[in-house]
Each structure stands twice: as C-alpha cells, then as structure tokens.
Design a protein around this motif. Structure first.
Motif, short mmCIF file in Angstrom:
data_model
loop_
_atom_site.label_atom_id
_atom_site.label_comp_id
_atom_site.label_asym_id
_atom_site.label_seq_id
_atom_site.Cartn_x
_atom_site.Cartn_y
_atom_site.Cartn_z
N LEU A 1 -0.42 6.75 -4.82
CA LEU A 1 0.52 5.64 -4.89
C LEU A 1 0.30 4.80 -6.15
O LEU A 1 1.27 4.38 -6.81
N ALA A 2 -0.97 4.56 -6.50
CA ALA A 2 -1.28 3.77 -7.69
C ALA A 2 -0.77 4.45 -8.95
O ALA A 2 -0.22 3.80 -9.85
N MET A 3 -0.94 5.77 -9.02
CA MET A 3 -0.47 6.50 -10.20
C MET A 3 1.06 6.46 -10.31
O MET A 3 1.61 6.31 -11.40
N ILE A 4 1.73 6.57 -9.17
CA ILE A 4 3.20 6.51 -9.18
C ILE A 4 3.67 5.13 -9.64
O ILE A 4 4.54 5.00 -10.51
N ILE A 5 3.07 4.08 -9.05
CA ILE A 5 3.50 2.72 -9.38
C ILE A 5 3.14 2.36 -10.82
O ILE A 5 3.95 1.76 -11.54
N TYR B 1 -0.39 0.75 2.23
CA TYR B 1 -0.49 -0.41 1.34
C TYR B 1 -1.94 -0.85 1.16
O TYR B 1 -2.38 -1.15 0.04
N LEU B 2 -2.69 -0.89 2.27
CA LEU B 2 -4.10 -1.26 2.18
C LEU B 2 -4.86 -0.28 1.27
O LEU B 2 -5.67 -0.70 0.44
N ALA B 3 -4.60 1.01 1.44
CA ALA B 3 -5.25 2.02 0.62
C ALA B 3 -4.88 1.83 -0.86
O ALA B 3 -5.73 1.94 -1.75
N GLY C 1 -7.99 7.56 2.59
CA GLY C 1 -7.33 6.37 2.05
C GLY C 1 -7.35 6.34 0.53
O GLY C 1 -6.36 5.98 -0.10
N ALA C 2 -8.49 6.74 -0.06
CA ALA C 2 -8.61 6.73 -1.52
C ALA C 2 -7.64 7.73 -2.15
O ALA C 2 -7.03 7.46 -3.19
N ILE C 3 -7.48 8.90 -1.52
CA ILE C 3 -6.56 9.91 -2.06
C ILE C 3 -5.12 9.40 -2.02
O ILE C 3 -4.39 9.45 -3.02
N THR D 1 -0.79 -12.67 -0.05
CA THR D 1 -1.74 -11.61 0.31
C THR D 1 -2.04 -11.65 1.81
O THR D 1 -2.10 -10.62 2.47
N ASP D 2 -2.21 -12.86 2.33
CA ASP D 2 -2.49 -13.02 3.75
C ASP D 2 -1.36 -12.47 4.61
O ASP D 2 -1.60 -11.91 5.68
N PHE D 3 -0.11 -12.62 4.15
CA PHE D 3 1.02 -12.14 4.94
C PHE D 3 0.91 -10.64 5.18
O PHE D 3 1.13 -10.16 6.31
N ILE D 4 0.53 -9.90 4.14
CA ILE D 4 0.40 -8.45 4.28
C ILE D 4 -0.76 -8.11 5.23
O ILE D 4 -0.62 -7.30 6.14
#
Length: 318
Positions: A301-305, A104-106, A294-296, A147-150
């Motif tokens: 994940l970003a592309m999927i979402i 999630y952080l990545a 992390g970037a990979i 955001t803080d919760f995560i």
C-alpha cells in the motif's frame, strides 16, 4: 449533546436498573471487547505523546485534555451510532470494514518505518510552517484528533465484533463503557508519560539524596521511554493490523495463509514441549506472523500511495 445520545444514555441507565443479569453480560462483554482492542490501545497511547513534543510544558496537559475530549466526541457522537447502525442493518459489512482498518494500520506502521529509513521529515516541516505558538498548538490538536478518529474507529469496530450475541442495546451499553474506559485509560497514561520529566526535575530538587537520584534517573529515562513507545506503537500497529487481515481472510473463506501461520506457531510450541512456555511461544509466533503479514500488505500500500502522491516541495523540484 444531541438528544439521540441522551436517549441512548437514558436507556443504558434503565438497563442498569432493570436487568442486573444483563449488566453482568455487558460487563463481561466490555472486558472482552477491551482486551480485543488492546493492540490498538497500545498504539493510541504510544502515538499521542508526539503531539505535545516541542510545545510549552505548561500547555502539555491542556493539550492532552483537548485531544481526550476530541477522542471521546469521536467515539460517542460519531463512531458509536455508526457501529450500532452497522450491527442493526448491515452486520455483514463489519468484517470487510475491519479489514480496511487493519490495512490502514499496517500502512501507517509501514509508513513510519519508511520515514525512519528514508529520513523523511515532512510532518515536522509542516509544523514548522506554523506562524504562532497557538497555530502550532491548534495544528497538533487537530492532527491528534484526526489520528485518534482512525484508531478509535478500529477500537470500536474490534469491540463491536467481540460482543457476540448481545442485544442491540446491550451492545450500545458495552460500547459506551469501552469508549469511556479506553479514553480515560489512554489519555491518563499519556498525561503521566509526558509529565514524567517534570516530575523528575521536581524530585531532583529535593534534599533527600535517594529522591534526587530517582528524579535524575527519570529525567534520563523519559526520552528513551518515548522512543521505545514509538517503536512499540509501530510494532503493535503491524501486529494488530496483520492479525485483523488474517482473521478477516478466515471469515471470508480464504483460510490458507492464516492456517499456515497458526500451524507453524503450534509446531513451535510443540518443539519446546508445550506447557506454559510453549503457549507463550505460540502466542509470540502468531503475533510475529501477523506482523509480517501486516508489513507485507502495508509495504504494498505504501509503495502504491508513494507512487501517486508527492509532497508539495517534491512537486516544486520536479
């Protein structure tokens, strides 16, 4: 305050009175756990100032206070009991959950980068739809606490994983100390950061020329500082998220990629003759390797979402 938390704090107080040696262990474990969570703390500190951007200066500290209380509530009432239950009944889930948090952080860091590259301003558009200053403030506070919760969940999980063989109550005590110390440290730093420009204005109005010059310097530096913090926070998310994923791969029996990164970092250190400089370069190389990993993962994940999620205005266009 729930009676369970009161009982927990009472037990922590009893431990402090009856077992000074245990408290020494807790203090050492607390320091170790806080150090392990440092990367997420950096990001937490870097992320929060944007939630008071555009709001009235006199509301900045009250808003940060609200967010800090929400953060402490997140940690002590929800995350800490969950972490203790996890340690007691399902410790085998800690590594997979850490890896989910790292992913999630990545993802979040990659999303921030994509927003800059693609000139995506959906967050600002959503805030501009607020009808009143109070509604805008409420949205900012709620968004910051979410955001803080995560981030707090990842801090608590990292801290729990660093506590080793302490007893359950010693882990609980250490997590309480970590939660309070990190919350005070993060939001105290955030409060100072967002008021630096006001401090600069106040100093610029003084009669002393040196004070005036320093104040004017602060006024010019603060916007750059906030911009730099945003970049540092994004880098920290990639580094910490990637590092958690690599460590999790090792824990789960897939060490090939983590070992290759460690070996490459070690070769970099040896190439400069080792020593202190070599150790620093080795650490930096490991951090860069973790950030790339992390970037990979974050990009995938970003592309999927992004493939399956559209903003409301995009749906209207379609």
């Amino acid at each position: 305050m729930p009676s369970g938390l009161i009982a927990l704090l009472d037990d922590v107080a009893m431990i402090a009175k009856l077992a000074s040696a245990s408290m020494d262990d807790i203090a050492g474990a607390t320091a170790k756990a806080g150090a392990k969570a440092a990367g997420v703390v950096i990001d937490d500190t870097a992320v929060t100032p944007r939630y008071v951007t555009g709001l009235s200066p006199e509301r900045e500290l009250p808003i940060i206070w609200k967010i800090a209380l929400g953060s402490l509530r997140n940690k002590l009432l929800f995350l800490l009991p969950g972490a203790i239950a996890l340690a007691a009944f399902a410790p085998f889930l800690i590594t997979p959950l850490l890896m989910l948090g790292g992913a999630y952080l990545a993802f979040e860091a990659t999303e921030k980068i994509l927003e800059v590259v693609l000139n995506d301003h959906h967050h600002q558009v959503d805030l501009l739809q607020a009808d009143t200053p109070q509604e805008l403030e409420d949205r900012q506070v709620q968004g910051a606490i979410r955001t803080d919760f995560i981030l707090s969940a990842e801090i608590v999980a990292i801290a729990l994983n660093a506590l080793g063989d302490l007893t359950l109550w010693e882990k609980a005590a250490a997590l309480v100390f970590v939660s309070i110390a990190i919350t005070v440290g993060v939001y105290g730093a955030v409060g100072l950061i967002v008021k630096l420009d006001d401090i600069g204005l106040h100093m610029a109005e003084r009669k002393n020329r040196a004070t005036q010059a320093f104040g004017r310097g602060l006024i010019h530096v603060v916007p750059r500082l906030l911009s730099a913090l945003s970049g540092i926070g994004t880098a920290a998310m990639l580094w910490v998220g990637g590092g958690i994923l690599l460590h999790g791969m090792e824990e789960l029996g897939a060490p090939t990629i983590p070992h290759k990164i460690h070996d490459l970092a070690h070769h970099v250190s040896e190439a400069v003759g080792g020593g202190t400089f070599g150790a620093i370069l080795e650490w930096i190389s490991n951090a860069i390797g973790a950030a790339i990993a992390g970037a990979i993962i974050g990009w995938v994940l970003a592309m999927i979402i992004r493939r399956f999620h559209k903003h409301p205005e995009e749906l209207i266009v379609d």
